[in-house]
Design a protein around this motif. Structure first.
Motif, PDB file in Angstrom:
ATOM      1  N   CYS A  97     -20.561  55.046  64.504  1.00  0.00           N
ATOM      2  CA  CYS A  97     -20.081  56.294  63.917  1.00  0.00           C
ATOM      3  C   CYS A  97     -20.020  56.179  62.397  1.00  0.00           C
ATOM      4  N   HIS A  98     -19.914  57.318  61.742  1.00  0.00           N
ATOM      5  CA  HIS A  98     -19.633  57.350  60.307  1.00  0.00           C
ATOM      6  C   HIS A  98     -18.472  58.312  60.087  1.00  0.00           C
ATOM      7  N   ILE A  99     -17.342  57.765  59.653  1.00  0.00           N
ATOM      8  CA  ILE A  99     -16.179  58.578  59.299  1.00  0.00           C
ATOM      9  C   ILE A  99     -16.193  58.667  57.776  1.00  0.00           C
ATOM     10  N   ALA A 100     -16.518  59.821  57.246  1.00  0.00           N
ATOM     11  CA  ALA A 100     -16.829  59.995  55.831  1.00  0.00           C
ATOM     12  C   ALA A 100     -15.577  59.944  54.952  1.00  0.00           C
ATOM     13  N   PRO A 101     -15.764  59.889  53.633  1.00  0.00           N
ATOM     14  CA  PRO A 101     -14.611  59.784  52.731  1.00  0.00           C
ATOM     15  C   PRO A 101     -13.562  60.868  52.966  1.00  0.00           C
ATOM     16  N   GLY A 102     -12.320  60.437  53.039  1.00  0.00           N
ATOM     17  CA  GLY A 102     -11.202  61.364  53.126  1.00  0.00           C
ATOM     18  C   GLY A 102     -11.006  62.031  54.465  1.00  0.00           C
ATOM     19  N   ALA A 103     -11.777  61.683  55.462  1.00  0.00           N
ATOM     20  CA  ALA A 103     -11.569  62.266  56.794  1.00  0.00           C
ATOM     21  C   ALA A 103     -10.269  61.732  57.394  1.00  0.00           C
ATOM     22  N   THR A 104      -9.553  62.593  58.130  1.00  0.00           N
ATOM     23  CA  THR A 104      -8.265  62.225  58.707  1.00  0.00           C
ATOM     24  C   THR A 104      -8.277  62.491  60.205  1.00  0.00           C
ATOM     25  N   LEU A 105      -8.021  61.444  60.977  1.00  0.00           N
ATOM     26  CA  LEU A 105      -7.910  61.562  62.429  1.00  0.00           C
ATOM     27  C   LEU A 105      -6.472  61.297  62.821  1.00  0.00           C
ATOM     28  N   LEU A 142      -9.366  51.847  50.385  1.00  0.00           N
ATOM     29  CA  LEU A 142      -8.234  52.749  50.654  1.00  0.00           C
ATOM     30  C   LEU A 142      -8.261  53.371  52.050  1.00  0.00           C
ATOM     31  N   ALA A 143      -9.141  52.921  52.914  1.00  0.00           N
ATOM     32  CA  ALA A 143      -9.105  53.401  54.302  1.00  0.00           C
ATOM     33  C   ALA A 143      -7.889  52.823  55.019  1.00  0.00           C
ATOM     34  N   VAL A 144      -7.443  53.517  56.070  1.00  0.00           N
ATOM     35  CA  VAL A 144      -6.276  53.096  56.850  1.00  0.00           C
ATOM     36  C   VAL A 144      -6.637  53.150  58.331  1.00  0.00           C
ATOM     37  N   VAL A 145      -6.323  52.074  59.039  1.00  0.00           N
ATOM     38  CA  VAL A 145      -6.503  52.029  60.497  1.00  0.00           C
ATOM     39  C   VAL A 145      -5.176  51.598  61.100  1.00  0.00           C
ATOM     40  N   ASN A 146      -4.553  52.458  61.878  1.00  0.00           N
ATOM     41  CA  ASN A 146      -3.204  52.205  62.368  1.00  0.00           C
ATOM     42  C   ASN A 146      -3.203  51.548  63.761  1.00  0.00           C
ATOM     43  N   VAL A 147      -1.997  51.226  64.203  1.00  0.00           N
ATOM     44  CA  VAL A 147      -1.766  50.435  65.405  1.00  0.00           C
ATOM     45  C   VAL A 147      -2.462  51.046  66.619  1.00  0.00           C
ATOM     46  N   GLY A 148      -3.087  50.190  67.421  1.00  0.00           N
ATOM     47  CA  GLY A 148      -3.700  50.626  68.667  1.00  0.00           C
ATOM     48  C   GLY A 148      -5.065  51.258  68.512  1.00  0.00           C
ATOM     49  N   ALA A 149      -5.542  51.442  67.288  1.00  0.00           N
ATOM     50  CA  ALA A 149      -6.857  52.046  67.086  1.00  0.00           C
ATOM     51  C   ALA A 149      -7.953  51.022  67.388  1.00  0.00           C
ATOM     52  N   LEU A 202     -16.223  53.218  58.192  1.00  0.00           N
ATOM     53  CA  LEU A 202     -15.032  53.970  57.790  1.00  0.00           C
ATOM     54  C   LEU A 202     -15.095  54.057  56.276  1.00  0.00           C
ATOM     55  N   ASN A 203     -15.429  55.205  55.767  1.00  0.00           N
ATOM     56  CA  ASN A 203     -15.710  55.319  54.343  1.00  0.00           C
ATOM     57  C   ASN A 203     -14.433  55.478  53.519  1.00  0.00           C
ATOM     58  N   THR A 204     -14.612  55.645  52.224  1.00  0.00           N
ATOM     59  CA  THR A 204     -13.503  55.598  51.263  1.00  0.00           C
ATOM     60  C   THR A 204     -12.372  56.551  51.655  1.00  0.00           C
ATOM     61  N   GLY A 205     -11.177  56.006  51.814  1.00  0.00           N
ATOM     62  CA  GLY A 205     -10.003  56.825  52.075  1.00  0.00           C
ATOM     63  C   GLY A 205      -9.941  57.448  53.451  1.00  0.00           C
ATOM     64  N   ALA A 206     -10.788  57.042  54.375  1.00  0.00           N
ATOM     65  CA  ALA A 206     -10.693  57.559  55.739  1.00  0.00           C
ATOM     66  C   ALA A 206      -9.389  57.085  56.375  1.00  0.00           C
ATOM     67  N   ARG A 207      -8.783  57.934  57.205  1.00  0.00           N
ATOM     68  CA  ARG A 207      -7.497  57.603  57.824  1.00  0.00           C
ATOM     69  C   ARG A 207      -7.599  57.760  59.337  1.00  0.00           C
ATOM     70  N   ILE A 208      -7.409  56.643  60.020  1.00  0.00           N
ATOM     71  CA  ILE A 208      -7.515  56.594  61.480  1.00  0.00           C
ATOM     72  C   ILE A 208      -6.127  56.267  62.020  1.00  0.00           C
TER      73      ILE A 208
END
Length: 208
Positions: A143-151, A112-119, A127-133
């Motif tokens: 790096c470690h982007i933990a569950p549910g973190a939003t950038l 359920l992680a998301v990585v959007n355009v240009g990232a 990129l852990n569970t549900g992380a949003r980039i």
């Protein structure tokens, strides 16, 4: 993806990586670990310690460093690179990755992680569970982007930074190499130092 895959580390994170690799179609999976946990429910065999890497390279051409500690994972990544292993990105089938995003080698993207355009996601990053980039973020190596973190858009994260569960980062922010962002923190200004930041808004952690 198919073929054999060595997973370096059989702890909690290693087991998650191996589980996702199986979902992705890797046909043969095994762990290497200097000290595998006793009594752990391991879904795949432990072939032996990390010193076996050299003798396994011909039969196991692909491997991924799968330990939680950022610095250790980066060193394992470099060892694999020096030994000539291919280090694929392992991406959960439910993750959403823009075709115009870049994943480095040895990246792990959980459910359920998301990585959007240009990232851009650096080598050996989790990129852990549900992380949003969001769009145009630049995440450094290991790096470690933990569950549910939003950038939000345009965030820059330095190498080996750890962004805690459920934290939020405002657009355009820069976070230093080796910085730690606490659980649930709200980052609204740049974090320039390799220290721990906590709270809303995020500020340096002081005291015990």
């Amino acid at each position: 993806m198919s073929g054999p895959l060595l997973v370096l580390g059989s702890g909690g994170h290693g087991r998650v990586v191996a589980d996702v690799a199986a979902l992705c179609g890797y046909e043969r999976i095994a762990f290497l670990d200097d000290a595998p946990a006793t009594g752990a429910d391991l879904p795949f065999p432990v072939l032996g310690p990390l010193t076996m890497l050299g003798e396994l390279a011909s039969d196991w051409p692909m491997a991924i460093a799968a330990v939680g500690h950022n610095g250790v994972r980066q060193k394992l990544f470099q060892s694999l690179r020096d030994a000539g292993f291919a280090q694929p990105a392992i991406v959960h089938p439910t993750a959403v990755i823009s075709p115009n995003a870049r994943l480095g080698e040895g990246v792990f993207v959980a459910a359920l992680a998301v990585v959007n355009v240009g990232a851009s996601i650096g080598d050996a990053t989790i990129l852990n569970t549900g992380a949003r980039i969001d769009h145009d973020c630049a995440i450094g190596a290991a790096c470690h982007i933990a569950p549910g973190a939003t950038l939000s858009g345009g965030v820059t994260v330095g190498a080996r930074a750890w962004l805690g569960t459920g934290c939020s980062v405002r657009q355009g922010i820069t976070i230093a190499d080796d910085a730690v962002v606490g659980v649930g923190a709200a980052v609204v200004s740049d974090l320039p130092d390799a220290i721990t930041y906590v709270g809303v808004p995020a500020r340096p952690l002081t005291g015990p």
